[in-house]
Design an enzyme around this catalytic site. Structure first.
Site, PDB file in Angstrom:
ATOM      1  N   THR B 174      90.948  92.228  40.765  1.00 43.62           N
ATOM      2  CA  THR B 174      91.794  91.570  42.042  1.00 43.62           C
ATOM      3  C   THR B 174      92.375  92.835  42.786  1.00 43.62           C
ATOM      4  O   THR B 174      93.015  93.761  42.094  1.00 43.62           O
ATOM      5  CB  THR B 174      92.826  90.652  41.636  1.00 43.62           C
ATOM      6  OG1 THR B 174      92.365  89.606  40.968  1.00 43.62           O
ATOM      7  CG2 THR B 174      93.391  90.135  42.965  1.00 43.62           C
ATOM      8  N   PHE B 176      94.902  94.229  45.523  1.00 47.37           N
ATOM      9  CA  PHE B 176      96.333  93.919  46.356  1.00 47.37           C
ATOM     10  C   PHE B 176      96.485  94.749  47.323  1.00 47.37           C
ATOM     11  O   PHE B 176      96.237  95.854  47.123  1.00 47.37           O
ATOM     12  CB  PHE B 176      97.508  93.832  45.098  1.00 47.37           C
ATOM     13  CG  PHE B 176      97.206  92.915  44.000  1.00 47.37           C
ATOM     14  CD1 PHE B 176      97.864  91.569  43.721  1.00 47.37           C
ATOM     15  CD2 PHE B 176      96.270  93.344  42.841  1.00 47.37           C
ATOM     16  CE1 PHE B 176      97.680  90.687  42.666  1.00 47.37           C
ATOM     17  CE2 PHE B 176      96.320  92.576  41.705  1.00 47.37           C
ATOM     18  CZ  PHE B 176      96.842  90.932  41.773  1.00 47.37           C
TER      19      PHE B 176
END
Lengths: 280, 280
Positions: B174, B176
């Protein structure tokens, strides 16, 4: 001819409304629990057509269906746009003060964000379907729960519309694809959808779009999705005006093959020209 | 210096892990119930930094955060990539046969689709947070419920990891963004994010990308989002290598102004160069 169509959700879901709009005569709609099963039913030729939402003008793309288009042996044979009007639906006689919980599909809840923010004490709960939420309340006869769904769902389950058109933006449309295993003509196929990934070369996306621009082919939509298992690489889904029988479109795709690592033609189909579409 | 960062979720959520990776020293992380509140806390200068997931290599973009970047007066000051390892977590002593329900964030459930399909009798239930699901089970001491979350969450709530790394694809990261109200230097800002909409001219997207290609500026990501209230028109979010202090980037944006109806510079920031990134 009786057309049979699989859709995700319970009877009176927006997908079924869209199917009724697309196939005006004698369509038999099959409620199906998930998008995966809609694709599987069509792919395995159990049901000749499927209808899937692909994008909403407020919520955006339904990405799962882009992924499923890639994974299944189906083609897009039509598209239809449907105005989405969302109503707050309760058992007859229920007043606003009684409501403690509102059930609906997450996309419908998101489209009514402003409405919901005016009732901070009411809990919004995601369910798998708008019409299914109405069905649940009508079956369980719970006065403290409301649903957000279509007028059609309210009427057919004998429920009351407590507040009409509670969506944040009235310009709320959902675009659906009709899928099948084989090409099936519903009119002049003036629009085509493809998906491709690019080679690892500088400016690959720009060069990919150039194959359309250089041939005066107008793009109407681009969507990117991650390539699962290959971090930070993307698949690009493109819609353009033209069909794969036209020489300029065949030339564009041949040119794209020089730049792309992978191309899949998802189908040429008649566009839902109910609404003006901007060129990109 | 003590950095304070707002993140969505409960303590030991992946966003907090990412904040710990980005700010290695003395970071104070504030659990926040929603992405909206993370943005509001930063926008209103209650907390100097926020951390938000922006895309996952399996699930795709977190579209709500693209919309929120547009709507708030914040800038992107950093990015960080985190490997997501998902584990099946239960109360100590619980066996697989006892589990009837699995709670997790919808994105985490989607990343474990293959694992879940092996247990069709177990119900997968969406919750607002991975770590919050672990917290719930540990507080309520329910042996029939499992959660999908990080090792850190399992350890800190004194829970057991029943099955490790149950995600479908190990290449699961992921990305960010770190947001703030003002530019704040965390290193050489070699990457920039912008959002724009185009004028209604043919080939507008192609022409928009040309301003970067013509100046040898590499794009790393494009994302489209609907313009709410204007059906079938889109905002485009672009990430490219370069910063707004460089003349070629300023020239590219000046050129883009000729094609775009609207442009917002979301920020120049040091790229998370832990992983190779492909050019588009």
């Amino acid at each position: 001819m009786n057309c049979e169509v699989a859709f995700q959700g319970e009877h009176y879901a927006f997908s079924e409304l869209a199917a009724q709009k697309f196939f005006p005569n004698d369509v038999i709609c099959h409620p199906t629990p998930s998008f995966e099963e809609v694709f599987r039913n069509v792919n395995d030729q159990k049901i000749p057509f499927g209808i899937i939402p692909i994008e909403n003008t407020i919520h955006g793309s339904i990405h799962r269906n882009f992924d499923l288009l890639l994974e299944h042996d189906v083609v897009i044979v039509g598209e239809v746009n449907l105005r989405i009007e969302l109503h707050l639906i309760t058992l007859p006689g229920v007043q606003m003060e009684q409501i403690q919980t509102i059930y609906s599909h997450p996309a419908a809840l998101e489209q009514c964000r402003n409405f919901l923010s005016r009732y901070p004490h009411i809990e919004a709960v995601s369910s798998y379907d708008t019409a299914g939420s109405v069905k649940l309340i009508s079956e369980k006869k719970i006065p403290t729960i409301a649903a957000i769904a279509s007028q059609w769902a309210a009427e057919d389950y004998g429920m009351n519309i407590l507040q009409r058109e509670i969506e944040d933006y009235p310009e709320n449309y959902t675009r659906f694809f009709i899928i099948s295993t084989d090409y099936f003509s519903f009119g002049n196929p003036d629009k085509t959808s493809i998906v491709f990934s690019t080679k690892n070369i500088p400016g690959a996306l720009f060069k990919s779009l150039s194959v359309f621009f250089l041939r005066d082919i107008n793009l109407t939509k681009i969507e990117s999705r991650p390539i699962k298992g290959t971090p930070w690489e993307y698949l690009f889904y493109l819609d353009f005006f033209g069909n794969m029988e036209e020489e300029k479109c065949r030339n564009a795709i041949r040119h794209l093959e020089e730049i792309a690592e992978f191309i899949k033609i998802l189908g040429s189909y008649p566009s839902a020209n109910n609404f003006a579409t901007k060129s990109h």
